[in-house]
Design an enzyme around this catalytic site. Structure first.
Site, PDB file in Angstrom:
ATOM      1  N   GLN A  17      10.463  -4.158   5.654  1.00 47.44           N
ATOM      2  CA  GLN A  17       9.610  -5.307   5.367  1.00 47.44           C
ATOM      3  C   GLN A  17       8.538  -5.430   6.430  1.00 47.44           C
ATOM      4  O   GLN A  17       8.810  -5.241   7.621  1.00 47.44           O
ATOM      5  CB  GLN A  17      10.440  -6.601   5.338  1.00 47.44           C
ATOM      6  CG  GLN A  17      11.388  -6.696   4.163  1.00 47.44           C
ATOM      7  CD  GLN A  17      12.237  -7.950   4.228  1.00 47.44           C
ATOM      8  OE1 GLN A  17      13.046  -8.116   5.121  1.00 47.44           O
ATOM      9  NE2 GLN A  17      12.042  -8.842   3.260  1.00 47.44           N
ATOM     10  N   GLY A  18       7.312  -5.740   5.998  1.00 44.65           N
ATOM     11  CA  GLY A  18       6.212  -5.955   6.916  1.00 44.65           C
ATOM     12  C   GLY A  18       5.512  -7.261   6.606  1.00 44.65           C
ATOM     13  O   GLY A  18       5.911  -8.004   5.700  1.00 44.65           O
ATOM     14  N   ASN A  22       6.305  -4.850   1.314  1.00 40.17           N
ATOM     15  CA  ASN A  22       7.687  -4.384   1.401  1.00 40.17           C
ATOM     16  C   ASN A  22       7.739  -2.948   0.905  1.00 40.17           C
ATOM     17  O   ASN A  22       6.949  -2.544   0.039  1.00 40.17           O
ATOM     18  CB  ASN A  22       8.611  -5.253   0.547  1.00 40.17           C
ATOM     19  CG  ASN A  22       8.734  -6.663   1.092  1.00 40.17           C
ATOM     20  OD1 ASN A  22       8.510  -6.900   2.281  1.00 40.17           O
ATOM     21  ND2 ASN A  22       9.080  -7.606   0.218  1.00 40.17           N
ATOM     22  N   ASP A 135      -1.163   0.594  15.133  1.00 38.92           N
ATOM     23  CA  ASP A 135       0.172  -0.036  15.092  1.00 38.92           C
ATOM     24  C   ASP A 135       1.258   1.018  15.307  1.00 38.92           C
ATOM     25  O   ASP A 135       2.246   1.078  14.567  1.00 38.92           O
ATOM     26  CB  ASP A 135       0.384  -0.770  13.763  1.00 38.92           C
ATOM     27  CG  ASP A 135       1.571  -1.736  13.821  1.00 38.92           C
ATOM     28  OD1 ASP A 135       2.016  -2.054  14.948  1.00 38.92           O
ATOM     29  OD2 ASP A 135       2.060  -2.143  12.758  1.00 38.92           O
TER      30      ASP A 135
END
Length: 725
Positions: A17-18, A22, A135
Site C-alpha cells: 500500500q502507498g 495499492n 523515492d
C-alpha cells in the site's frame, strides 16, 4: 474481485500500500501467470493530469533487468481507471528481507554485494535515460530468485520519478522521510520554507541510507525516540552531519549525537569490503550538494568494487580472517600492499602458506592467476616478527530484557529483538569455530615449517662442518709437508689462516648445541609442541553451533506466534495465558542461548587466544634463533671459503719452488741435505705428498657421499620441498 480486459485480482490479495495506490497480486486471464497490478486510489486523481501520466511515461522508457518491467497499461472494468500491470516479484521487497530476524544486524556480505550491484545497475539505467527516482528505499527495491538460485533486486514504484538531467534542478517534494536528503526533509517534513532547489544527487543520499540499512540492519541516523517521533532532532542529525561521518545516533533523551565514520562491529561485512564501501557512503551521505559526489564518480567507484575478485587470507599470528578485494590485473606487490593495509604486516615480512606448503608468488603474476581460495581454505600469512593477537571482531550483545506486564505490541517487538540476537549468536559461534579450525591447521603447518627450517639448518651446518674439517686437515698437512720438504718456516699468514679455521670450527661447534636446543623444543615434550590445540578452544564435536540453532528455532517459533497475536490485537483468556507461558519459555530459551554463547563459545575461544599468544611468543623466539643460526652458518661458510681460497693460492705459489729445476734445487737442497741419501729422501717425500693428496681426494668423495645421504634426513624423516607457483 476486480479486473481489466486481460487481468484480474482479489482485493484481499494485497502486496503493498502507498499514498496514491495499492498493489495487488493479479493473474492473466488466459495463461494464469502472476503479475503485480497497481491500482490508483482517489488521492492519486487529485494530482495534476501531467503528474498522473508521468509514471506511465517513465516506465515506458525503461527496460532493464534491475527495474521492474511494465507489461501493460489497462483500465479497470467498472471504474475505467488506469491500472499498471507489472512484473511480479514473489520474494517481496528488500525491506521485508531486512525485517527478518536473521538480518537484524545486516545482510551477509554476498547478499549485500548483490543488492548494491543491482541497485547501482538500475540507477545507471535511470541516469542514462535522464530519470531520477526520488523515492529510493528498501521498500521500493523488489527481490526475486534468478535461474541460478541467486537473488535479483529490481527498482520499482516510479510514482515520484521524473525526467531530470544531471545539470537540471527541481523544487517539488517526494520521498520517504527516513531516506530524504536534509534539504528536502527540512521543507517536506518540518514544513520550513526555503529557496533551495534540488538536483539528481538527492537520489544518492537515499541510496546511501539504503546501503547503510542493508549493511547494518539499522538506519544510519537515529534520534533516541526514533526518526518519526522526534523530527527536529532527526533534522539536526542529518543537517549537521560532519564530513566523513556515515552515522549519527542519539543514545539517550536529550543526549549528544554519537558520530561514526565506520560501520559497527555487528556488521556482516568484512573489513576488506568495509574499507572500500565506507568512503562511498561518506561521500554520498553529504548534505552539501557541492561536496557530494556526482553520479559519474559514484558509478565509477562502485563498479570498480564490483569488478574486483576476492582472495581469502588468514593472518595466523593475529587470528584474523581477511578478504582482499583486488583487481584481476593487479600483481603480487599490489596484493602485498592490500594485505599490509589490513594486517599492518609489511610486504617484505609477509610469508605465505597455502594448503600446507610455502606459497611463492612471482612478482609479475596477475591476481586472476592466484590460487583459488575460500573462507575455509585461505592463504595463510605470517611473519618472523611479533604481532598482536587480535582475534575476530564482534560484539557480545546481551539478550534484551522483557517487560513484566502484558502488552502484545511490546512482546512482539521484544521477541523479534531476541530472535535477532539469537541469530547473531549462531553466526558468531560459527565464525569462532572456523577461526579456531584455521588456527589449528595453521599451527600444525607452522610447526612443520619450523621443522623444515631446523632441518635446513642442520643440513647447512653439516656441510660447513665437513668443509671446515677438510680445510683444517688440508692446512695441517700442507704445513707439515712444506716444512719437511722445504726445511724452512712457512709464511705467518698460513699459521693465521690455520688459527682462524680452528676458531671457526669452535664457533661452528657452538651452533650444534644451539640446534640441539631447538630440536628439544620441537620434539615431543618440547615447549613448542602443538598438542594443546587439540584440547583447548571450541571444537565441532562440541556441537555448540547446533545447540544454538535448536534454541534459535524454539525462539523463532514463539516470535512467529507473537506476531500473530499482535495482528489479532486482542486475545481470549486462554490465548492470553498461552501467550504468557510462551513469554516465560522465550526468556528461558534466551538465557540458555546467552549462557551457551558466552561460556562455551566466547569463553573457550578466549582461552585459546591466550594460549596462542603464549605459543606465538615462543615460536617467534625459535624462528629468530633458527634465522640467527642460519646467518652465522652462512658467515662461517663464507670465511671458510676465503681460507680455502687462500690455501689454494698458497699451494700454487709453493708448487714451483718444490718442483724447481735440478740446478735450482741443488742450491736449495745442498745446504739442507748433507747426507748422501738426499735424493732418496726427496723421493720418499714426494711419494708421501702424493699419498696425502690422494687421501684428500678420497676424503672429498666420502664427504660428498655423506652429503647426498644427508639430503634426505629431517626430524621426522620427511623433507618437504618449497612449492613455487
Amino acid at each position: 474481485m476486480q479486473s481489466t480486459a486481460n487481468y484480474l485480482w482479489m482485493l484481499s490479495d494485497i502486496l503493498g500500500q502507498g499514498a496514491t495506490a495499492n498493489v495487488y497480486r493479479g493473474r492473466n486471464k488466459k495463461t494464469g501467470d502472476l503479475y503485480a497490478v497497481k491500482v490508483f486510489n482517489s488521492l492519486s486523481f487529485q494530482r495534476p493530469a501531467d503528474v498522473q501520466m508521468r509514471e506511465f511515461e517513465v516506465l515506458k522508457k525503461l527496460n532493464h533487468k534491475n527495474i521492474v518491467k511494465l507489461f501493460a497499461i489497462e483500465e479497470e472494468m467498472s471504474s475505467r481507471h488506469k491500472v499498471l500491470v507489472m512484473e511480479f516479484c514473489p520474494c517481496a521487497s528488500l525491506y521485508s528481507v531486512l525485517e527478518e530476524p536473521t538480518n537484524s544486524y545486516g545482510l551477509p556480505e554476498s547478499e549485500f554485494l548483490i543488492v548494491s550491484r543491482d541497485v547501482v545497475a538500475g540507477m545507471n539505467h535511470l541516469r542514462e535515460n535522464g530519470i531520477i527516482h526520488r523515492d529510493i528505499k528498501p521498500g521500493n527495491i523488489m527481490r526475486e530468485i534468478g535461474e541460478d538460485g541467486k537473488s535479483v533486486y529490481k527498482l520499482t514504484d516510479f510514482g515520484a520519478a521524473r525526467e531530470l538531467e544531471d545539470d537540471e534542478q527541481f523544487v517539488s517534494l517526494y520521498g520517504t522521510e527516513e531516506y530524504l536528503h536534509p534539504d528536502m526533509y527540512e521543507r517536506a517534513v518540518l514544513r520550513k520554507e526555503h529557496q533551495k532547489k534540488y538536483s539528481a544527487t538527492v537520489d544518492l543520499w537515499s541510496i546511501g541510507v539504503t546501503f547503510y540499512h542493508a549493511a547494518t540492519g539499522s538506519l544510519p541516523f537515529r534520534p533516541f525516540e526514533g526518526p518519526r517521533r522526534n523530527k527536529e532532532v532527526m533534522y539536526k542529525i542529518i543537517a549537521g552531519k560532519p564530513s566523513g561521518a556515515i552515522s549519527g545516533v542519539q543514545r539517550a533523551e536529550n543526549g549528544p549525537i554519537e558520530w561514526s565514520g565506520e560501520l559497527p562491529a555487528t556488521c556482516n561485512l568484512s573489513m576488506g569490503l568495509q574499507t572500500l564501501f565506507t568512503p562511498v557512503l561518506a561521500n554520498i551521505l553529504e548534505a552539501d550538494q557541492e561536496k557530494c559526489w556526482g553520479f559519474e564518480q559514484f558509478f565509477a567507484v562502485t563498479n570498480d568494487i564490483f569488478n574486483r575478485i576476492v582472495v581469502h587470507v588468514f593472518s595466523l599470528q593475529q587470528m584474523t580472517p581477511h578478504k582482499i578485494y583486488i583487481n584481476t590485473y593487479d600483481k603480487v606487490p599490489d596484493f602485498h600492499d592490500l594485505v599490509y593495509k589490513q594486517t599492518k604486516i609489511p610486504g617484505q615480512n609477509q610469508e605465505l602458506l597455502f594448503e600446507g606448503r610455502r606459497l611463492v608468488l612471482e612478482q609479475g603474476r596477475l591476481a586472476q592467476h592466484f590460487p583459488i581460495t575460500t573462507d575455509e581454505n585461505p592463504i595463510f600469512v605470517l611473519t618472523r616478527e611479533m604481532v598482536s593477537v587480535i582475534g575476530l571482531r564482534f560484539d557480545e550483545i546481551v539478550i534484551p530484557k522483557p517487560i513484566s506486564h502484558y502488552d502484545l505490541d511490546v512482546d512482539a517487538n521484544m521477541a523479534k529483538a531476541v530472535t535477532g540476537v539469537a541469530c547473531y549468536y549462531c553466526r558468531i559461534a560459527a565464525s569462532l569455530l572456523l577461526v579456531l579450525d584455521l588456527m589449528r591447521k595453521g599451527i600444525r603447518w607452522l610447526s612443520e615449517l619450523m621443522k623444515e627450517e631446523y632441518n635446513e639448518n642442520v643440513h647447512r651446518n653439516t656441510e660447513v662442518s665437513l668443509k671446515l674439517n677438510f680445510c683444517n686437515r688440508t692446512t695441517e698437512k700442507d704445513l707439515k709437508i712444506y716444512e719437511q720438504l722445504m726445511q724452512t718456516s712457512v709464511e705467518s699468514e698460513v699459521y693465521a689462516i690455520h688459527a682462524k679455521l680452528l676458531n671457526l670450527s669452535s664457533t661452528q661447534e657452538g651452533l650444534k648445541s644451539s640446534l640441539q636446543e631447538v630440536k628439544n623444543k620441537l620434539t615431543p615434550g618440547g615447549t613448542l609442541m602443538d598438542s594443546w590445540i587439540n584440547t583447548e578452544g571450541i571444537h565441532a564435536a562440541d556441537r555448540n553451533v547446533e545447540k544454538l540453532q535448536v534454541l534459535l528455532s524454539l525462539i523463532t517459533e514463539i516470535y512467529c506466534q507473537f506476531k500473530k497475536d499482535k495482528a489479532q490485537r486482542r486475545l481470549s483468556y486462554n490465548e492470553e495465558q498461552i501467550h504468557k507461558f510462551d513469554k516465560q519459555k522465550l526468556c528461558l530459551h534466551a538465557a540458555k542461548a546467552y549462557s551457551l554463547f558466552k561460556d562455551e563459545c566466547v569463553g573457550k575461544y578466549e582461552v585459546f587466544r591466550s594460549k596462542t599468544l603464549e605459543w606465538m611468543r615462543k615460536m617467534i623466539h625459535v624462528r629468530k634463533q633458527l634465522f640467527s643460526i642460519k646467518s652465522k652458518c652462512f658467515d662461517i661458510e663464507e670465511e671458510a671459503s676465503k681460507c680455502q681460497h687462500y690455501i689454494n693460492q698458497y699451494q700454487e705459489k709453493m708448487s714451483p719452488k718444490m718442483f724447481a729445476a735440478p740446478s735450482g734445487m741443488k742450491s736449495a737442497v745442498n745446504p739442507i741435505y748433507s747426507s748422501p741419501n738426499t735424493l732418496v729422501e726427496m723421493t720418499l717425500g714426494m711419494r708421501k705428498l702424493k699419498e696425502d693428496m690422494e687421501g684428500v681426494v678420497k676424503e672429498l668423495e666420502e664427504n660428498n657421499h655423506i652429503l647426498e645421504r644427508f639430503g634426505a634426513l629431517t626430524i621426522d624423516g620427511d623433507f618437504r620441498n618449497v612449492d613455487c607457483i
